[in-house]
Motif scaffolding. Structure first.
Motif, PDB file in Angstrom:
ATOM      1  N   PRO A  87       0.816  -1.221   0.000  1.00  0.00           N
ATOM      2  CA  PRO A  87       0.000   0.000   0.000  1.00  0.00           C
ATOM      3  C   PRO A  87       0.853   1.277   0.000  1.00  0.00           C
ATOM      4  N   MET A  88       0.284   2.348  -0.508  1.00  0.00           N
ATOM      5  CA  MET A  88       0.992   3.608  -0.730  1.00  0.00           C
ATOM      6  C   MET A  88       1.801   4.099   0.466  1.00  0.00           C
ATOM      7  N   ASP A  89       1.205   4.100   1.646  1.00  0.00           N
ATOM      8  CA  ASP A  89       1.901   4.741   2.769  1.00  0.00           C
ATOM      9  C   ASP A  89       2.623   3.763   3.681  1.00  0.00           C
ATOM     10  N   SER A  90       3.116   2.681   3.127  1.00  0.00           N
ATOM     11  CA  SER A  90       3.697   1.665   3.996  1.00  0.00           C
ATOM     12  C   SER A  90       5.214   1.533   3.906  1.00  0.00           C
ATOM     13  N   LEU A  91       5.863   2.402   3.117  1.00  0.00           N
ATOM     14  CA  LEU A  91       7.311   2.248   2.954  1.00  0.00           C
ATOM     15  C   LEU A  91       8.087   2.438   4.256  1.00  0.00           C
ATOM     16  N   ASP A  92       7.658   3.410   5.082  1.00  0.00           N
ATOM     17  CA  ASP A  92       8.370   3.643   6.348  1.00  0.00           C
ATOM     18  C   ASP A  92       8.333   2.387   7.215  1.00  0.00           C
ATOM     19  N   TYR A  93       7.150   1.773   7.247  1.00  0.00           N
ATOM     20  CA  TYR A  93       7.002   0.542   8.014  1.00  0.00           C
ATOM     21  C   TYR A  93       8.004  -0.507   7.520  1.00  0.00           C
ATOM     22  N   TRP A  94       8.068  -0.692   6.208  1.00  0.00           N
ATOM     23  CA  TRP A  94       8.920  -1.741   5.642  1.00  0.00           C
ATOM     24  C   TRP A  94      10.404  -1.436   5.821  1.00  0.00           C
ATOM     25  N   MET A  95      10.783  -0.170   5.737  1.00  0.00           N
ATOM     26  CA  MET A  95      12.199   0.156   5.930  1.00  0.00           C
ATOM     27  C   MET A  95      12.624  -0.187   7.353  1.00  0.00           C
ATOM     28  N   LYS A  96      11.736   0.096   8.304  1.00  0.00           N
ATOM     29  CA  LYS A  96      12.014  -0.265   9.699  1.00  0.00           C
ATOM     30  C   LYS A  96      12.130  -1.779   9.844  1.00  0.00           C
ATOM     31  N   ARG A  97      11.205  -2.460   9.206  1.00  0.00           N
ATOM     32  CA  ARG A  97      11.179  -3.927   9.313  1.00  0.00           C
ATOM     33  C   ARG A  97      12.446  -4.557   8.700  1.00  0.00           C
ATOM     34  N   LEU A  98      12.845  -4.066   7.540  1.00  0.00           N
ATOM     35  CA  LEU A  98      14.045  -4.629   6.894  1.00  0.00           C
ATOM     36  C   LEU A  98      15.283  -4.353   7.745  1.00  0.00           C
ATOM     37  N   LYS A  99      15.333  -3.160   8.316  1.00  0.00           N
ATOM     38  CA  LYS A  99      16.451  -2.797   9.191  1.00  0.00           C
ATOM     39  C   LYS A  99      16.525  -3.774  10.361  1.00  0.00           C
ATOM     40  N   LYS A 100      15.363  -4.067  10.932  1.00  0.00           N
ATOM     41  CA  LYS A 100      15.294  -4.979  12.066  1.00  0.00           C
ATOM     42  C   LYS A 100      15.884  -6.354  11.732  1.00  0.00           C
ATOM     43  N   PHE A 101      15.716  -6.775  10.482  1.00  0.00           N
ATOM     44  CA  PHE A 101      16.244  -8.083  10.080  1.00  0.00           C
ATOM     45  C   PHE A 101      17.588  -7.969   9.340  1.00  0.00           C
ATOM     46  N   ASN A 102      18.219  -6.803   9.503  1.00  0.00           N
ATOM     47  CA  ASN A 102      19.549  -6.571   8.916  1.00  0.00           C
ATOM     48  C   ASN A 102      19.604  -6.790   7.403  1.00  0.00           C
ATOM     49  N   ILE A 103      18.568  -6.339   6.728  1.00  0.00           N
ATOM     50  CA  ILE A 103      18.538  -6.442   5.269  1.00  0.00           C
ATOM     51  C   ILE A 103      18.743  -5.043   4.691  1.00  0.00           C
ATOM     52  N   PRO A 104      19.887  -4.802   4.037  1.00  0.00           N
ATOM     53  CA  PRO A 104      20.120  -3.468   3.471  1.00  0.00           C
ATOM     54  C   PRO A 104      19.183  -3.193   2.298  1.00  0.00           C
ATOM     55  N   TYR A 105      18.753  -1.926   2.158  1.00  0.00           N
ATOM     56  CA  TYR A 105      17.847  -1.566   1.068  1.00  0.00           C
ATOM     57  C   TYR A 105      18.260  -0.211   0.520  1.00  0.00           C
ATOM     58  N   THR A 106      17.835   0.085  -0.694  1.00  0.00           N
ATOM     59  CA  THR A 106      18.156   1.375  -1.305  1.00  0.00           C
ATOM     60  C   THR A 106      17.182   2.445  -0.797  1.00  0.00           C
ATOM     61  N   ALA A 107      17.567   3.698  -0.989  1.00  0.00           N
ATOM     62  CA  ALA A 107      16.647   4.793  -0.655  1.00  0.00           C
ATOM     63  C   ALA A 107      15.432   4.720  -1.582  1.00  0.00           C
ATOM     64  N   PRO A 108      14.265   5.190  -1.109  1.00  0.00           N
ATOM     65  CA  PRO A 108      13.066   5.163  -1.964  1.00  0.00           C
ATOM     66  C   PRO A 108      13.278   5.968  -3.252  1.00  0.00           C
ATOM     67  N   GLN A 109      12.819   5.426  -4.351  1.00  0.00           N
ATOM     68  CA  GLN A 109      12.926   6.106  -5.646  1.00  0.00           C
ATOM     69  C   GLN A 109      11.592   6.028  -6.351  1.00  0.00           C
ATOM     70  N   GLU A 110      11.351   7.032  -7.214  1.00  0.00           N
ATOM     71  CA  GLU A 110      10.115   7.010  -7.983  1.00  0.00           C
ATOM     72  C   GLU A 110      10.425   6.475  -9.373  1.00  0.00           C
ATOM     73  N   ARG A 111       9.548   5.624  -9.898  1.00  0.00           N
ATOM     74  CA  ARG A 111       9.771   5.139 -11.272  1.00  0.00           C
ATOM     75  C   ARG A 111       8.731   5.784 -12.174  1.00  0.00           C
TER      76      ARG A 111
END
Ligand code: ZN
Length: 318
Positions: A87-111
């Motif tokens: 869903p549209m407003d869920s990126l912050d949630y997921w970035m926190k979640r990935l951090k918690k599991f030590n999974i590196p991710y890129t900064a949000p980008q628009e396509r």
């Protein structure tokens, strides 16, 4: 209009460790393991299917985890990114979640418009995105570890890295009833349904290195067709177009044909009318090791050769 291809069916990739694969897709991402079976061509290897509650076409990610297999190399001639819709407003949630599991991710980008994504990789280096968008009307699903308002809904689409664009585009539009629905720079987006879940982005990358198979790479991309009858019509049409198409193969939960697209990616066309409740009830999908009838006689030796896997869902709660 009568569509022979209705959209995406599944993506199948290669992994090196079944338990880590289960932890990532069912644990961290919150997909449901809808089927635990074996590779029909290599019965000592699992075939794990993840998806929404019932594993509907357009939500199914599958893996062959070959224990200890060396990594492949991502590059052109491959499906390099599988994108899941959130869903549209869920990126912050997921970035926190990935951090918690030590999974590196890129900064949000628009396509494209109304579409913001982050990219990360699974344990084997397979390219995955979460795409926050407001166009996906599917409900989503949750097994408790992720609140429904943030949960993955299924695929958003896939991205193919290709040397060129025209021949693959020609196949999609002339033989597979896809339409070009968006383009930007070197990205051309096609879809059979026009809906989120069914997007195929051709990423023109002539300068990229060629991909090599191995763990962390996609084996094939499957498109959905309604039933056996339509599948044979598609097959005939592909043969007329000069494609080398396999005979129909029985994959138990769907029937399949395979062929190489001009850029080198293995395509499959799978029927949508059987599904994963074929040999298990909806409530118990993915719980038991399922074997095709021709392997049942070998069950003891097959079970012996496979390392047991299980999801400890407590580990993945927020
Ligand atoms: Zn397949």
């Amino acid at each position: 209009m009568n569509h022979q291809i209705t959209g995406l069916h599944h993506v199948t990739a290669i992994a090196s460790d079944a338990q880590k694969n289960l932890d990532f897709y069912a644990g961290v991402l919150g997909l449901r393991m809808v089927k635990k079976t074996i590779n029909f061509d290599a019965p000592d290897v699992y075939h794990l299917y993840y998806g929404n509650e019932t594993g509907e076409p357009g939500t199914i990610m599958t893996f062959f985890p070959f224990a200890g297999l060396v990594r492949g190399r991502k590059g052109k001639g491959q499906l390099t990114v599988t994108s899941f819709s959130i869903p549209m407003d869920s990126l912050d949630y997921w970035m926190k979640r990935l951090k918690k599991f030590n999974i590196p991710y890129t900064a949000p980008q628009e396509r494209f418009e109304k579409e913001v994504f982050i990219y990360f990789e699974d344990n084997d280096g397979l390219g995955v995105e979460l795409v926050a968008n407001s166009i996906d009307e599917r409900k989503g699903f949750s097994y408790g570890q992720i609140p429904l308002e943030y949960a993955v809904k299924g695929f958003f689409g896939v991205s193919l890295a290709e040397e060129g664009y025209e021949r693959t585009a020609g196949l999609l539009t002339n033989k597979m009833n896809h339409q070009l629905i968006a383009e930007k720079g070197n990205i051309f987006r096609f879809s059979a349904s026009g809906k989120a879940g069914d997007f195929v982005d051709i990423n023109c990358s002539p300068d990229a290195i060629r991909g090599l198979g191995g763990s962390g790479t996609v084996h094939h991309l499957a498109f959905a067709t309604p039933d056996d009858k339509v599948q044979l019509e598609v097959r005939e049409n592909l043969l007329i177009g000069g494609y080398n198409v396999t005979p129909v193969l029985d994959r138990q939960y769907f029937h399949s044909i395979y062929f190489k697209e001009p850029g080198g990616v293995l395509f499959e066309i799978a029927t949508s009318d059987i599904g994963f409740t074929y040999d298990e009830s909806k409530e118990h999908l993915g719980e038991a090791l399922k074997l095709p009838p021709w392997e049942e006689a070998h069950r003891p030796s097959i079970e012996n050769a496979l390392k047991e896997i299980s999801l400890n869902i407590e580990k993945f709660m927020d």
